[in-house]
Motif scaffolding. Structure first.
Motif, PDB file in Angstrom:
ATOM      1  N   ASN A 311       0.806  -1.096  -0.155  1.00 31.90           N
ATOM      2  CA  ASN A 311      -0.026   0.030  -0.121  1.00 31.90           C
ATOM      3  C   ASN A 311       0.916   1.220   0.092  1.00 31.90           C
ATOM      4  O   ASN A 311       1.852   1.291   0.771  1.00 31.90           O
ATOM      5  N   CYS A 312       0.704   2.040  -1.013  1.00 34.81           N
ATOM      6  CA  CYS A 312       1.635   3.205  -1.180  1.00 34.81           C
ATOM      7  C   CYS A 312       1.361   4.620  -0.392  1.00 34.81           C
ATOM      8  O   CYS A 312       2.049   5.510  -0.564  1.00 34.81           O
ATOM      9  N   THR A 316       3.216   6.874  -4.876  1.00 32.44           N
ATOM     10  CA  THR A 316       4.368   6.193  -4.922  1.00 32.44           C
ATOM     11  C   THR A 316       5.598   7.370  -4.920  1.00 32.44           C
ATOM     12  O   THR A 316       5.318   8.791  -4.849  1.00 32.44           O
ATOM     13  N   CYS A 335      -1.930   7.809  -6.666  1.00 31.01           N
ATOM     14  CA  CYS A 335      -3.004   6.493  -6.300  1.00 31.01           C
ATOM     15  C   CYS A 335      -4.379   7.203  -6.050  1.00 31.01           C
ATOM     16  O   CYS A 335      -5.366   6.468  -5.743  1.00 31.01           O
ATOM     17  N   ASP A 572      -5.846   3.002  -3.182  1.00 24.70           N
ATOM     18  CA  ASP A 572      -5.417   2.217  -2.251  1.00 24.70           C
ATOM     19  C   ASP A 572      -6.149   2.052  -1.006  1.00 24.70           C
ATOM     20  O   ASP A 572      -5.510   1.830   0.122  1.00 24.70           O
ATOM     21  N   CYS A 673       1.712  -0.349  -6.627  1.00 24.48           N
ATOM     22  CA  CYS A 673       0.790  -0.370  -5.233  1.00 24.48           C
ATOM     23  C   CYS A 673      -0.259  -1.192  -5.593  1.00 24.48           C
ATOM     24  O   CYS A 673      -0.955  -1.428  -6.283  1.00 24.48           O
TER      25      CYS A 673
END
Length: 704
Positions: A311-312, A316, A335, A572, A673
């Motif tokens: 999970n980012c 990211t 994300c 995410d 992710c």
């Protein structure tokens, strides 16, 4: 999957050109045990590692493989002091020159993919032994000092013998160099570990134990990797699983030979990619592997280092901020969707214009699914005093729903007791409830004939104990809530629950897509993260949101509740680690920090964030006012956190101080992710779109 629990930089292996045939991978399943119990499907043979048969194994026979080593094992790990973050070659050389000038004997270790170098000095058996060098370098003004656990080359330890012990307790000597287990069928079972396809070998290692290696084709290997890294039950989306299959395939090829000196390519743990063998395989992930067979993510014609994380934390990060160097396909990516995909839903009944409805709960919503008119869910109606006449119709409807004989509400006496008697609760108290308990729950102020029933209702949590001493009549809301609790006690509600999909279907947990028909008189509500509810006339529900519903007899939803996701609108958000909170006492945080830094106390912690809230640099100021700077992955390792996306607060002073960290995400933040891939797939992204979002500039290349 590459995660920070492992050493950070050894995973960055050289890019390898694509091969003309399916690669074979060797997976290290274990290196610590001195014995294994094994079974061969259909029986088979134990061979030496060259394939020469040594002994036969009968079908269903369990065989114990035992390495008779000579006492304690030889150490294969040591501790070294890493100075600074990974550096380009000129900077690394300059740092090494500076270290030599102060009497150190540094080495540099290349990080191939990032084209940077780690500078290490000293060789120590324990972290404590490294402290004098840490102190020395610290006093000289060097920062970003880190005690790193490193492997060292040790020749295989000589043991007494390798044995096979049969079920009849016969001891059969085996070749000292190790064995190859050859089943007549397809599977080799390592009892307590699992079943494995392909070739399984056991041989002595430098630690005086047995190394177990599973060798098999890349595509078969992926069947055991993809469900462990991104299982179909947790992420039931074919496109997301296909993206994971391509990433895992690419990562595996880029890391072939990584642990060559230990006799295998990768481990089966989070240090590389989690691999579960035959027992880990799932049908949907098998399909994802098959539909992407031979497909790699490439840049410049070579497979990329396909880093990914659980999970980012919403965004990211560029590889240069974590591991140093530069890779054009490992750049920061959001994300969050540009515009969330939403589907409109509208209520089928008029809705109160009240913006906030703190009185609303599942109890009243359930009653509105056929027991009371939805129009009663109005604060003005519910605030009126309750009377037996008002409640007569709801009670009769509930009696019919429960299959009870109709019993009118008593016109006199306590209204809560009348509701309970109308549903038959008075018939269960004789002989088991006691006057002493009635006094305990303050029911002794009621007539003696009512006390035991009142005590029962309070003990069950159906009516508050304070209700027996309250003055005046309860409001309609209070009476209906009590009626709903009585109903719940007799017939617990299990609302439908699932995730909204693009085609307006829903997916229940561990289930497939299914239609969600809506009743004409639909009651629509939204649930906040604190559990409070509010009625709405319309809701644009984001795909992926969780829905709960109460169906009518035909299965159509009479009540539909949208859960406002506490993790927001990001792709995410479908993970327990999307957001987190960690609370350390002063002593606990100091204990964590002292595993890596030589400090006796903590004065403060200064953080440098990027625009997305990720900590790029942390400076811990010790009790003597000296700064200790760390960057990248070392930050979360130093503080024992899941990710570098965090802020913190402190409460209390001195030894009573607590450090409260609020953060999001889990992993290093570089590459794909996994949870975000699932979120993208829910909103209609294909596997190639997912991969190209998280690895910009790549091509997808088929291996012929």
């Amino acid at each position: 999957m590459f995660r920070p629990a492992a050493l950070l930089l050894v995973l960055l292996a050289p890019l390898l050109p694509l091969r003309a045939a399916e690669p074979t991978v060797r997976i290290g399943l274990d290196t610590q045990a001195t014995e294994w119990v094994v079974q061969l499907e259909g029986g088979g043979q134990v061979c030496d590692r060259a394939g020469k048969p040594v002994m036969k194994v009968a079908p269903d026979e369990k065989l114990r493989i035992w390495w008779d080593s000579r006492g304690s094992s030889d150490p294969t790990q040591e501790y070294r002091v890493q100075v600074s973050h990974p550096l380009a070659l000129p900077e690394a050389e300059a740092l090494m020159k500076r270290l030599r000038a102060v009497g150190e004997h540094p080495d540099r270790v290349k990080v191939p993919d990032a084209d940077t170098w780690r500078v290490l000095t000293g060789h120590f058996p324990t972290t404590e032994a490294a402290e004098p060098v840490l102190q020395k370098l610290q006093d000289l003004g060097l920062d970003e000092l880190w005690v790193s656990s490193e492997s060292r080359t040790v020749p295989p330890r000589k043991g007494r013998a390798l044995y096979a012990i049969t079920e009849r307790y016969e001891r059969r000597p085996l070749p000292l160099g190790g064995i190859w287990l050859k089943p007549a069928g397809e599977l080799t079972t390592l009892v307590g570990k699992g079943r494995y396809r392909g070739k399984v070998e056991l041989f002595p290692n430098a630690q005086g134990r047995l190394t177990v290696v599973n060798t098999l084709g890349l595509e078969t290997y992926l069947r055991g990797v993809v469900p462990k890294e991104m299982g179909a039950w947790e992420f039931p989306s074919l496109e997301a699983l296909k993206a994971q299959a391509v990433a895992a395939r690419t990562y595996a090829v880029a890391n072939l030979g990584k642990h060559a000196r230990d006799g295998y390519d990768m481990t089966d743990t989070v240090a590389d990619q989690v691999y579960g063998g035959r027992d880990g395989e799932q049908s949907l992930t098998d399909r994802a592997v098959k539909e992407t067979e031979g497909l790699f993510a490439t840049y410049g014609g070579k497979p990329i280092l396909a880093l990914f994380m659980a999970n980012c934390g919403g965004h990211t990060v560029d590889v240069s901020e974590v591991f140093g160097g530069d890779a054009p396909y490992l750049k920061a990516a959001t994300c969050y969707p540009v515009r969330p995909l939403t589907l409109p839903f509208a209520a089928g009944v008029p809705v109160s214009p009240e913006a906030r409805q703190p009185w609303l709960g599942w109890d009243l919503l359930r009653l509105a699914s056929g027991i009371i008119p939805p129009a009663w869910l109005d604060p003005n109606v519910l605030s009126a005093p309750a009377t037996p006449a008002t409640l007569a119709a709801p009670v009769l409807a509930l009696q019919q729903r429960l299959g009870l004989d109709p019993l009118p509400l008593a016109a006199e006496g306590n209204l809560y007791l009348a509701l309970a008697r109308s549903l038959g609760f008075d018939r269960v108290v004789q002989g088991q409830e006691r006057p002493q308990d009635a006094a305990y729950f303050q029911a002794d102020g009621l007539p003696e004939a009512d006390r035991l029933l009142a005590e029962f209702l309070s003990r069950r949590g159906l009516v508050s104990a304070s209700a027996w001493t309250a003055k005046g009549r309860p409001t309609l809301r209070e009476a209906l809530q009590a009626l709903a609790r009585l109903w719940q006690d007799l017939q617990p509600l299990a609302p439908g629950e699932g995730t909204l999909l693009m085609d307006r279907q829903v997916r229940r947990k561990n289930g497939g897509p299914e239609p969600l028909p809506l009743a004409p008189g639909l009651l629509l509500a939204e649930e906040s993260p604190d559990g409070s509810l509010r009625l709405v006339a319309r809701s644009d529900i984001q795909v992926g949101d969780r829905l709960k519903w109460i169906p009518d007899a035909s299965g159509a939803a009479l009540v539909l509740v949208r859960r406002l996701d506490p993790d927001g609108a990001a792709w995410d958000r479908y993970s327990p680690t999307a957001h987190w909170r960690v609370d350390y006492s002063e002593a606990d945080l100091l204990t964590l920090v002292q595993k890596r830094l030589r400090v006796h106390g903590i004065q403060g912690l200064q953080l440098l964030h990027d625009a997305q809230g990720r900590v790029l640099e942390a400076t811990l100021v010790d009790d003597r006012g000296r700064p200790h700077r760390v960057r990248g992955m070392h930050i979360r390792g130093l503080l024992g956190l899941k990710d570098n996306v965090f802020r913190y607060l402190t409460v209390g002073r001195g030894a009573d101080r607590h450090w409260i960290f609020y953060g999001r995400g889990w992993g290093h933040g570089v590459g794909m992710c996994q949870t975000g891939a699932y979120g993208m797939a829910l909103e209609g992204a294909t596997f190639d779109q997912i991969l190209k979002h998280y690895y910009p500039g790549i091509a997808l290349t088929k291996l012929d």
